[in-house]
Design a protein around this motif. Structure first.
Motif, PDB file in Angstrom:
ATOM      1  N   ARG A 108       0.816  -1.219   0.000  1.00  0.00           N
ATOM      2  CA  ARG A 108       0.000   0.000   0.000  1.00  0.00           C
ATOM      3  C   ARG A 108       0.848   1.266   0.000  1.00  0.00           C
ATOM      4  N   PHE A 109       1.966   1.240   0.709  1.00  0.00           N
ATOM      5  CA  PHE A 109       2.839   2.410   0.799  1.00  0.00           C
ATOM      6  C   PHE A 109       4.163   2.163   0.087  1.00  0.00           C
ATOM      7  N   ALA A 110       4.135   1.468  -1.026  1.00  0.00           N
ATOM      8  CA  ALA A 110       5.355   1.116  -1.757  1.00  0.00           C
ATOM      9  C   ALA A 110       6.094   2.336  -2.285  1.00  0.00           C
ATOM     10  N   ASP A 111       5.386   3.441  -2.544  1.00  0.00           N
ATOM     11  CA  ASP A 111       6.062   4.639  -3.068  1.00  0.00           C
ATOM     12  C   ASP A 111       6.867   5.358  -1.991  1.00  0.00           C
ATOM     13  N   GLY A 112       6.724   4.965  -0.707  1.00  0.00           N
ATOM     14  CA  GLY A 112       7.527   5.530   0.361  1.00  0.00           C
ATOM     15  C   GLY A 112       6.844   6.628   1.149  1.00  0.00           C
ATOM     16  N   ASP A 113       5.764   7.221   0.633  1.00  0.00           N
ATOM     17  CA  ASP A 113       5.079   8.287   1.345  1.00  0.00           C
ATOM     18  C   ASP A 113       3.924   7.718   2.149  1.00  0.00           C
ATOM     19  N   VAL A 114       4.034   7.849   3.475  1.00  0.00           N
ATOM     20  CA  VAL A 114       2.976   7.393   4.370  1.00  0.00           C
ATOM     21  C   VAL A 114       2.254   8.641   4.867  1.00  0.00           C
ATOM     22  N   PRO A 115       0.943   8.741   4.636  1.00  0.00           N
ATOM     23  CA  PRO A 115       0.219   9.941   5.049  1.00  0.00           C
ATOM     24  C   PRO A 115       0.190  10.084   6.571  1.00  0.00           C
ATOM     25  N   ARG A 116       0.191  11.324   7.033  1.00  0.00           N
ATOM     26  CA  ARG A 116       0.115  11.615   8.456  1.00  0.00           C
ATOM     27  C   ARG A 116      -0.668  12.908   8.645  1.00  0.00           C
ATOM     28  N   PRO A 117      -1.276  13.099   9.795  1.00  0.00           N
ATOM     29  CA  PRO A 117      -1.982  14.357  10.047  1.00  0.00           C
ATOM     30  C   PRO A 117      -1.009  15.539  10.014  1.00  0.00           C
ATOM     31  N   GLU A 118      -1.466  16.686   9.536  1.00  0.00           N
ATOM     32  CA  GLU A 118      -0.601  17.867   9.410  1.00  0.00           C
ATOM     33  C   GLU A 118      -0.065  18.331  10.746  1.00  0.00           C
ATOM     34  N   ARG A 119      -0.793  18.103  11.838  1.00  0.00           N
ATOM     35  CA  ARG A 119      -0.344  18.576  13.148  1.00  0.00           C
ATOM     36  C   ARG A 119       0.777  17.727  13.738  1.00  0.00           C
ATOM     37  N   TRP A 120       1.038  16.556  13.154  1.00  0.00           N
ATOM     38  CA  TRP A 120       2.090  15.692  13.664  1.00  0.00           C
ATOM     39  C   TRP A 120       3.454  16.228  13.247  1.00  0.00           C
ATOM     40  N   THR A 121       4.382  16.219  14.185  1.00  0.00           N
ATOM     41  CA  THR A 121       5.775  16.574  13.901  1.00  0.00           C
ATOM     42  C   THR A 121       6.663  15.459  14.437  1.00  0.00           C
TER      43      THR A 121
END
Length: 60
Positions: free
Chosen positions: A8-21
């Motif tokens: 599912r995340f083979a392209d390397g980008d894992v989505p995350r909420p914008e407020r997460w740092t």
């Protein structure tokens, strides 16, 4: 389950909420300490050496 998420995340980008740092921690050295009888503890230190690590045994 792991294979499905890996695909599912083979392209390397894992989505995350914008407020997460976050922070990236890249240690120069790490020490592991193991308790042993009569204060003869086992201490190992790993130091970063280029792209690998060196291991040193330390005395109590």
């Amino acid at each position: 389950a792991v294979a499905r998420e890996t695909a599912r995340f083979a392209d390397g980008d894992v989505p995350r909420p914008e407020r997460w740092t976050g922070w990236r921690v890249a240690p120069e050295s790490v020490e592991f300490w193991r308790d042993r009888p009569f204060r003869l503890h086992d201490r190992l230190r790993f130091d970063r050496a280029g792209s690998g690590w060196t291991k040193t045994r330390l005395w109590p």
